[in-house]
Design a protein around this motif. Structure first.
Motif, PDB file in Angstrom:
ATOM      1  N   GLY A   1      21.782 -78.323  -8.520  1.00  0.00           N
ATOM      2  CA  GLY A   1      22.397 -77.768  -7.336  1.00  0.00           C
ATOM      3  C   GLY A   1      21.359 -77.195  -6.387  1.00  0.00           C
ATOM      4  N   GLN A   2      21.856 -76.578  -5.308  1.00  0.00           N
ATOM      5  CA  GLN A   2      20.962 -76.033  -4.303  1.00  0.00           C
ATOM      6  C   GLN A   2      21.213 -74.541  -4.094  1.00  0.00           C
ATOM      7  OE1 GLN A   2      19.697 -78.687  -1.028  1.00  0.00           O
ATOM      8  NE2 GLN A   2      21.629 -79.762  -1.379  1.00  0.00           N
ATOM      9  N   VAL A   3      20.202 -73.894  -3.527  1.00  0.00           N
ATOM     10  CA  VAL A   3      20.299 -72.466  -3.227  1.00  0.00           C
ATOM     11  C   VAL A   3      19.952 -72.253  -1.761  1.00  0.00           C
ATOM     12  CG1 VAL A   3      19.755 -71.721  -5.577  1.00  0.00           C
ATOM     13  CG2 VAL A   3      17.898 -72.031  -3.912  1.00  0.00           C
ATOM     14  N   ALA A   4      20.476 -71.170  -1.212  1.00  0.00           N
ATOM     15  CA  ALA A   4      20.083 -70.738   0.129  1.00  0.00           C
ATOM     16  C   ALA A   4      18.963 -69.717  -0.009  1.00  0.00           C
ATOM     17  CB  ALA A   4      21.269 -70.126   0.863  1.00  0.00           C
ATOM     18  N   ILE A   5      17.875 -69.924   0.704  1.00  0.00           N
ATOM     19  CA  ILE A   5      16.782 -68.950   0.753  1.00  0.00           C
ATOM     20  C   ILE A   5      16.967 -68.133   2.023  1.00  0.00           C
ATOM     21  CG2 ILE A   5      14.291 -68.600   0.763  1.00  0.00           C
ATOM     22  CD1 ILE A   5      15.285 -69.858  -1.799  1.00  0.00           C
ATOM     23  N   VAL A   6      17.211 -66.839   1.861  1.00  0.00           N
ATOM     24  CA  VAL A   6      17.523 -65.958   2.988  1.00  0.00           C
ATOM     25  C   VAL A   6      16.621 -64.733   2.926  1.00  0.00           C
ATOM     26  CG1 VAL A   6      19.930 -66.743   3.000  1.00  0.00           C
ATOM     27  CG2 VAL A   6      19.307 -64.692   1.720  1.00  0.00           C
ATOM     28  N   PRO A   7      16.458 -64.008   4.039  1.00  0.00           N
ATOM     29  CA  PRO A   7      15.683 -62.759   4.001  1.00  0.00           C
ATOM     30  C   PRO A   7      16.338 -61.761   3.055  1.00  0.00           C
ATOM     31  CG  PRO A   7      16.073 -63.470   6.270  1.00  0.00           C
ATOM     32  CD  PRO A   7      16.941 -64.320   5.399  1.00  0.00           C
ATOM     33  N   VAL A   8      15.537 -61.072   2.261  1.00  0.00           N
ATOM     34  CA  VAL A   8      16.079 -60.177   1.254  1.00  0.00           C
ATOM     35  C   VAL A   8      16.894 -59.039   1.865  1.00  0.00           C
ATOM     36  CG1 VAL A   8      14.074 -58.627   1.133  1.00  0.00           C
ATOM     37  CG2 VAL A   8      15.467 -59.046  -0.926  1.00  0.00           C
ATOM     38  N   ALA A   9      16.626 -58.697   3.139  1.00  0.00           N
ATOM     39  CA  ALA A   9      17.353 -57.608   3.790  1.00  0.00           C
ATOM     40  C   ALA A   9      18.637 -58.079   4.461  1.00  0.00           C
ATOM     41  CB  ALA A   9      16.451 -56.925   4.822  1.00  0.00           C
ATOM     42  N   HIS A  10      18.913 -59.362   4.481  1.00  0.00           N
ATOM     43  CA  HIS A  10      20.108 -59.878   5.155  1.00  0.00           C
ATOM     44  C   HIS A  10      21.333 -59.700   4.260  1.00  0.00           C
ATOM     45  CE1 HIS A  10      22.839 -62.730   7.130  1.00  0.00           C
ATOM     46  NE2 HIS A  10      22.093 -62.526   8.214  1.00  0.00           N
ATOM     47  N   PRO A  11      22.519 -59.438   4.843  1.00  0.00           N
ATOM     48  CA  PRO A  11      23.728 -59.268   4.020  1.00  0.00           C
ATOM     49  C   PRO A  11      24.005 -60.431   3.073  1.00  0.00           C
ATOM     50  CG  PRO A  11      24.148 -58.553   6.261  1.00  0.00           C
ATOM     51  CD  PRO A  11      22.771 -59.161   6.270  1.00  0.00           C
ATOM     52  N   LEU A  12      23.629 -61.662   3.434  1.00  0.00           N
ATOM     53  CA  LEU A  12      23.864 -62.795   2.539  1.00  0.00           C
ATOM     54  C   LEU A  12      23.115 -62.641   1.215  1.00  0.00           C
ATOM     55  CD1 LEU A  12      23.713 -65.892   4.947  1.00  0.00           C
ATOM     56  CD2 LEU A  12      25.724 -65.047   3.704  1.00  0.00           C
ATOM     57  N   ALA A  13      22.013 -61.912   1.228  1.00  0.00           N
ATOM     58  CA  ALA A  13      21.216 -61.755   0.005  1.00  0.00           C
ATOM     59  C   ALA A  13      21.960 -60.985  -1.073  1.00  0.00           C
ATOM     60  CB  ALA A  13      19.904 -61.060   0.337  1.00  0.00           C
ATOM     61  N   ALA A  14      22.963 -60.195  -0.683  1.00  0.00           N
ATOM     62  CA  ALA A  14      23.730 -59.408  -1.658  1.00  0.00           C
ATOM     63  C   ALA A  14      24.849 -60.203  -2.300  1.00  0.00           C
ATOM     64  CB  ALA A  14      24.299 -58.159  -0.981  1.00  0.00           C
ATOM     65  N   ARG A  15      25.096 -61.429  -1.808  1.00  0.00           N
ATOM     66  CA  ARG A  15      26.174 -62.257  -2.338  1.00  0.00           C
ATOM     67  C   ARG A  15      25.735 -62.923  -3.643  1.00  0.00           C
ATOM     68  NH1 ARG A  15      29.157 -64.169   2.287  1.00  0.00           N
ATOM     69  NH2 ARG A  15      30.323 -65.545   0.865  1.00  0.00           N
ATOM     70  N   HIS A  16      26.675 -63.102  -4.580  1.00  0.00           N
ATOM     71  CA  HIS A  16      26.380 -63.817  -5.822  1.00  0.00           C
ATOM     72  C   HIS A  16      26.384 -65.325  -5.616  1.00  0.00           C
ATOM     73  CE1 HIS A  16      26.409 -60.203  -8.182  1.00  0.00           C
ATOM     74  NE2 HIS A  16      27.627 -59.882  -7.750  1.00  0.00           N
ATOM     75  N   ARG A  17      27.121 -65.801  -4.625  1.00  0.00           N
ATOM     76  CA  ARG A  17      27.182 -67.216  -4.295  1.00  0.00           C
ATOM     77  C   ARG A  17      27.706 -67.346  -2.870  1.00  0.00           C
ATOM     78  NH1 ARG A  17      31.001 -65.931  -7.854  1.00  0.00           N
ATOM     79  NH2 ARG A  17      29.673 -66.579  -9.587  1.00  0.00           N
ATOM     80  N   VAL A  18      27.417 -68.486  -2.252  1.00  0.00           N
ATOM     81  CA  VAL A  18      27.900 -68.761  -0.898  1.00  0.00           C
ATOM     82  C   VAL A  18      28.329 -70.216  -0.833  1.00  0.00           C
ATOM     83  CG1 VAL A  18      26.484 -67.006   0.268  1.00  0.00           C
ATOM     84  CG2 VAL A  18      25.557 -69.310  -0.117  1.00  0.00           C
TER      85      VAL A  18
END
Length: 303
Positions: A174-191
């Motif tokens: 599968g694939q992952v999203a690489i996002v800035p650690v300070a962005h709200p998406l980083a707190a999600r378990h999955r997207v």
């Protein structure tokens, strides 16, 4: 033998090189300078090639030189043919080396755990030929293989250009999203893909297509892992990549699984109709690694 076959067999690589120089520059004088020859023999060689093929390759008038439709076709085909000849020469010289090696090219930062496991397993094989690793940027593996500058590559289906290459599957994941650690998406378990495609403050990075052009969109155009890493760390973009490619991520990055992203298969790829005992040995190692060591879809060695 057909008339077509006799014509094709009669074309010389020298004629193709001369034709390609003129087709590139659309100027006989400048093409002669590039080739280091006088213009008259260049013009004669092009006319001889036109006679061999029975077609007109250039339109010539007082305004200059232009390719005909037939010339456009030969321009594309001649490039491929000359590249194939050069690649064959490189592979032949490597095959005669008294200390043979396999040159493997891979995108910098991609499939690191898989590559390390492959190299370690191959190194333990009896009579293993040493593997020299060359690192490249996004989408460059196919061209390097076709030029004969490498024997084999790690590539990804369906995102890489595999035309004219034979492949052997290694790992599907599968694939992952690489996002800035300070962005709200980083707190999600999955997207999901819809979560990451239209983020107003974090546009998705735009990768080059197989033809080198970029899709439309607000995100930055990227070509290198270093460029991507810094743009993500600065909070300027995000990207979606195979899970095992996240080995290069920085402390300023977070990786979040994307549940509905298309799966990606890492493959061992090499030019079709080529091979050697050394390459066969690496392929056997890769097959054993896939069968015995990796769990499909995990992106990590089984323990």
């Amino acid at each position: 033998m057909s008339a077509y076959a006799r014509v094709v067999d009669g074309i010389e690589t020298r004629e193709l090189r001369y034709f390609t120089a003129v087709a590139d520059l659309l100027h006989f004088g400048r093409a002669a300078e590039r080739l280091g020859i006088a213009q008259p023999p260049l013009s004669r060689a092009v006319r001889q090639l036109e006679r061999r093929l029975g077609v007109r390759l250039f339109d010539r008038d007082r305004r200059g030189v232009a390719l005909t439709e037939a010339g456009e076709v030969l321009h594309r085909e001649a490039r491929l043919a000359l590249s194939a000849v050069e690649a064959a020469a490189r592979r032949t010289r490597r095959a005669a080396d008294p200390a043979p090696t396999i040159t493997l090219v891979t995108k910098a930062g991609a499939s690191h755990a898989l590559l390390q496991a492959l190299l370690d397993a191959h190194g333990r094989s009896r009579d293993a030929v040493p593997v020299r690793v060359e690192l490249c940027e996004l989408g460059e593996q196919a061209g390097i293989l076709r030029r004969g500058a490498a024997d084999v590559a790690l590539m990804h289906r369906p995102v890489d250009d595999l035309a004219g290459l034979d492949t052997q599957d290694l790992l599907t994941e599968g694939q992952v999203a690489i996002v800035p650690v300070a962005h709200p998406l980083a707190a999600r378990h999955r997207v999901t893909m819809s979560d990451v495609v239209d983020v107003p403050d974090l546009p998705m990075a735009r990768w080059p297509r197989l033809d080198g052009t970029y899709p439309d969109g607000p995100g930055p155009e990227v070509r290198s892992q270093a460029q991507l890493a810094q743009l993500v760390a600065l909070g300027r973009t995000l990207l979606v990549i195979p899970a095992s490619s996240r080995a290069w991520q920085w402390p300023e990055h977070a990786a979040v699984p994307v549940t509905d992203a298309p799966v990606v298969t890492t493959v061992l790829a090499w030019p079709a109709h080529t091979g050697s005992a050394a390459l066969d040995g690496l392929r056997e190692t890769a097959a054993a690694l896939r069968r015995d060591t990796f769990r499909a879809g995990s992106g990590e060695p089984a323990v």
